[in-house]
Design a protein around this motif. Structure first.
Motif, PDB file in Angstrom:
ATOM      1  N   ASP A  68     -10.286 141.053  66.872  1.00 17.76           N
ATOM      2  CA  ASP A  68      -9.915 140.064  65.978  1.00 17.76           C
ATOM      3  C   ASP A  68      -8.640 140.338  65.303  1.00 17.76           C
ATOM      4  O   ASP A  68      -7.203 139.876  64.679  1.00 17.76           O
ATOM      5  N   LEU A  69      -9.618 141.332  63.921  1.00 11.04           N
ATOM      6  CA  LEU A  69      -8.584 140.921  63.483  1.00 11.04           C
ATOM      7  C   LEU A  69      -6.818 142.236  63.077  1.00 11.04           C
ATOM      8  O   LEU A  69      -6.139 141.824  62.825  1.00 11.04           O
ATOM      9  N   SER A  70      -7.212 143.748  64.154  1.00  6.66           N
ATOM     10  CA  SER A  70      -6.503 144.174  64.603  1.00  6.66           C
ATOM     11  C   SER A  70      -4.696 142.833  65.563  1.00  6.66           C
ATOM     12  O   SER A  70      -4.101 143.443  64.872  1.00  6.66           O
ATOM     13  N   THR A  71      -5.068 142.072  65.723  1.00  3.06           N
ATOM     14  CA  THR A  71      -4.576 141.755  66.998  1.00  3.06           C
ATOM     15  C   THR A  71      -3.815 140.471  65.275  1.00  3.06           C
ATOM     16  O   THR A  71      -2.572 140.111  65.707  1.00  3.06           O
ATOM     17  N   ASN A 105      -4.461 146.142  71.553  1.00  7.82           N
ATOM     18  CA  ASN A 105      -5.176 147.523  72.046  1.00  7.82           C
ATOM     19  C   ASN A 105      -6.563 148.020  72.270  1.00  7.82           C
ATOM     20  O   ASN A 105      -7.051 148.283  70.858  1.00  7.82           O
ATOM     21  N   ILE A 106      -6.931 147.941  73.668  1.00  8.40           N
ATOM     22  CA  ILE A 106      -9.172 147.582  73.055  1.00  8.40           C
ATOM     23  C   ILE A 106      -9.110 149.206  72.697  1.00  8.40           C
ATOM     24  O   ILE A 106      -9.996 149.262  71.843  1.00  8.40           O
ATOM     25  N   TRP A 107      -8.920 150.197  73.059  1.00 11.52           N
ATOM     26  CA  TRP A 107      -8.922 151.591  72.398  1.00 11.52           C
ATOM     27  C   TRP A 107      -8.711 151.343  70.994  1.00 11.52           C
ATOM     28  O   TRP A 107      -9.721 152.230  70.583  1.00 11.52           O
ATOM     29  N   LEU A 108      -7.832 150.850  70.765  1.00 16.16           N
ATOM     30  CA  LEU A 108      -7.324 151.070  68.848  1.00 16.16           C
ATOM     31  C   LEU A 108      -8.556 150.732  68.257  1.00 16.16           C
ATOM     32  O   LEU A 108      -9.150 151.198  67.399  1.00 16.16           O
ATOM     33  N   ALA A 109      -9.326 148.888  68.719  1.00 22.70           N
ATOM     34  CA  ALA A 109     -10.427 148.498  68.566  1.00 22.70           C
ATOM     35  C   ALA A 109     -11.552 149.088  68.230  1.00 22.70           C
ATOM     36  O   ALA A 109     -12.338 149.256  67.414  1.00 22.70           O
ATOM     37  N   ARG A 110     -11.918 150.254  69.106  1.00 21.87           N
ATOM     38  CA  ARG A 110     -12.884 150.774  69.657  1.00 21.87           C
ATOM     39  C   ARG A 110     -12.706 152.029  68.840  1.00 21.87           C
ATOM     40  O   ARG A 110     -14.456 151.908  67.708  1.00 21.87           O
ATOM     41  N   LEU A 170      -2.713 143.933  62.869  1.00 16.11           N
ATOM     42  CA  LEU A 170      -2.098 145.086  62.893  1.00 16.11           C
ATOM     43  C   LEU A 170      -1.574 144.509  64.122  1.00 16.11           C
ATOM     44  O   LEU A 170      -0.524 145.422  65.083  1.00 16.11           O
ATOM     45  N   ARG A 171      -0.740 143.359  64.265  1.00 16.03           N
ATOM     46  CA  ARG A 171       0.074 143.002  65.937  1.00 16.03           C
ATOM     47  C   ARG A 171      -0.655 143.792  67.080  1.00 16.03           C
ATOM     48  O   ARG A 171       0.434 144.037  67.566  1.00 16.03           O
ATOM     49  N   SER A 172      -1.794 144.202  67.080  1.00 17.86           N
ATOM     50  CA  SER A 172      -1.785 144.741  68.648  1.00 17.86           C
ATOM     51  C   SER A 172      -3.321 144.772  68.309  1.00 17.86           C
ATOM     52  O   SER A 172      -4.797 144.586  68.330  1.00 17.86           O
TER      53      SER A 172
END
Length: 408
Positions: free
Chosen positions: A301-304, A311-316, A307-309
């Motif tokens: 939620d924060l990265s979306t 990407n689930i693997w970035l979050a992981r 960070l405007r992303s």
């Protein structure tokens, strides 16, 4: 509104208890044991009452419990402004990241105690991390289906630990008291009674029946209270506070060890070691998976947003890599991590902020209760921050114990 059945109330009570059983109960006797049995009882009962009260406060907030998309930062922003939102964001990150660090470190300590030869702690941390993270990413459905089996195993092994450890109890150790250390142990107690993240889902399951919800909270936390009190008494009586060997409460405290580690060294039976391993690893692995899933969602939620992303693997990666790095860089951090989680993260979100909700919306005795909750949890916060900054150096009176109660 339909009346909630007794079976649902009992089911949700067990869910509450299950969410309380984690690293907190493993850390509890070591931290509270330094103040003695009677102070431990007082601190545990008081914080149980406080955490139960704040849970009921949050359960009564319709805007939090009746929305499928509501989260804590948004809720507290609406109630307490932008400051409420960002305090919640920071505190929630401390809780979730801190718990993952604690589980990685604590699991390595438990595994290391099983090997006759020294096994590098880093290797044990990485091993637990790989297995637990893999299960979190790909095995949550299986974990949820087997939740009842996991809970039964945890209760059975906990019962086995208590029964076998009770044979080594020396009741004279229960007479020791050191009240000045009690406040420093309260952050661990706060963690041991934390289940508040699942309050919205419990409320939805019980169709917002407040009486039934409060009953399930009381029963679930009361079971946890009894388990915590029994465990603390058994460990304090089974382990010397200090002494010439390493199997003491003080040594476990200084080396950030779960209570099961020194107990294993004293009770050298296959049955106890098996129960200890199963209980500790199930508690840590199940909690790691639950908190890892929650942190992944929170980070995404924060990265979306920032960070405007999406990407689930970035979050992981942001979720799981930092706790492993911290655990390896700062080994034997189990108790410290649990203290930081309880004394800062949980204390602020699920202690102080609910108190402000009472102050804002209630009058008379309930408003005074809100101020009392704020005061109690603020004291816990001050002590924890003082310890983290090195401003408070509270140490048990080990010499007093040696003079009166230590037996080899």
């Amino acid at each position: 509104m339909n009346k909630t059945s007794l079976s649902v109330i009992l089911s949700m009570s067990f869910v509450v208890t299950g969410n309380m059983l984690g690293a907190g109960i493993l850390a509890l006797p070591i931290k509270t044991g330094l103040s003695g049995a009677v102070p431990s009882f007082v601190g545990i009962v008081v914080m149980w009452a406080c955490m139960l009260t704040t849970a009921c406060i949050l359960a009564s907030q319709k805007s939090l419990t009746q929305s499928e998309t509501a989260d804590l930062p948004t809720f507290f922003q609406h109630e307490l402004g932008s400051a409420g939102k960002w305090v919640t964001v920071v505190a929630n990150m401390i809780i979730l990241y801190g718990l993952l660090v604690a589980y990685i470190s604590g699991a390595a300590d438990v595994l290391q105690s099983l090997f006759a030869e020294e096994v590098p702690q880093d290797a044990l941390m990485v091993s637990f991390f790989v297995i637990a993270t893999f299960l979190t990413l790909f095995g949550m459905a299986l974990m949820q289906k087997g939740n009842a089996v996991i809970m039964i195993l945890m209760w059975l092994t906990f019962g086995g630990l208590v029964i076998m450890a009770a044979k080594n109890m020396d009741t004279t150790r229960l007479t020791y008291t050191d009240w000045h250390y009690l406040p420093a142990s309260l952050p661990i107690v706060v963690t041991a009674f934390h289940f508040h993240n699942i309050i919205p889902s419990i409320c939805r399951t019980m169709n917002y029946d407040q009486k039934a919800i409060r009953t399930s909270f009381f029963l679930g936390t009361f079971i946890g209270l009894i388990m915590n009190l029994i465990w603390v008494v058994v460990v304090i009586a089974a382990l010397p506070l200090d002494g010439p060997d390493q199997n003491t409460i003080l040594n476990a405290f200084e080396h950030n060890l779960p209570a099961t580690v020194p107990l294993e060294a004293i009770i050298k039976t296959p049955g106890f070691m098996t129960c200890s391993l199963v209980f500790a690893l199930l508690a840590m692995c199940a909690a790691y998976m639950a908190n890892g899933t929650a942190l992944t969602s929170f980070v995404r939620d924060l990265s979306t947003t920032y960070l405007r992303s999406s990407n689930i693997w970035l979050a992981r990666a942001i979720t799981f890599i930092p706790p492993l790095i911290v655990a390896i860089a700062f080994p034997n951090v189990f108790l410290d991590a649990i203290g930081l989680v309880g004394g800062v993260g949980i204390d602020v979100i699920f202690g102080i902020l609910p108190g402000f909700l009472l102050v804002k919306y209630q009058t008379g005795m309930l408003k005074k209760l809100g101020w009392l909750l704020i005061a109690i949890f603020t004291i816990v916060l001050i002590y924890e921050i003082g310890q983290e900054l090195g401003l408070l150096h509270i140490h048990p009176e080990a010499k007093y114990w040696n003079a009166k109660f230590h037996t080899s």
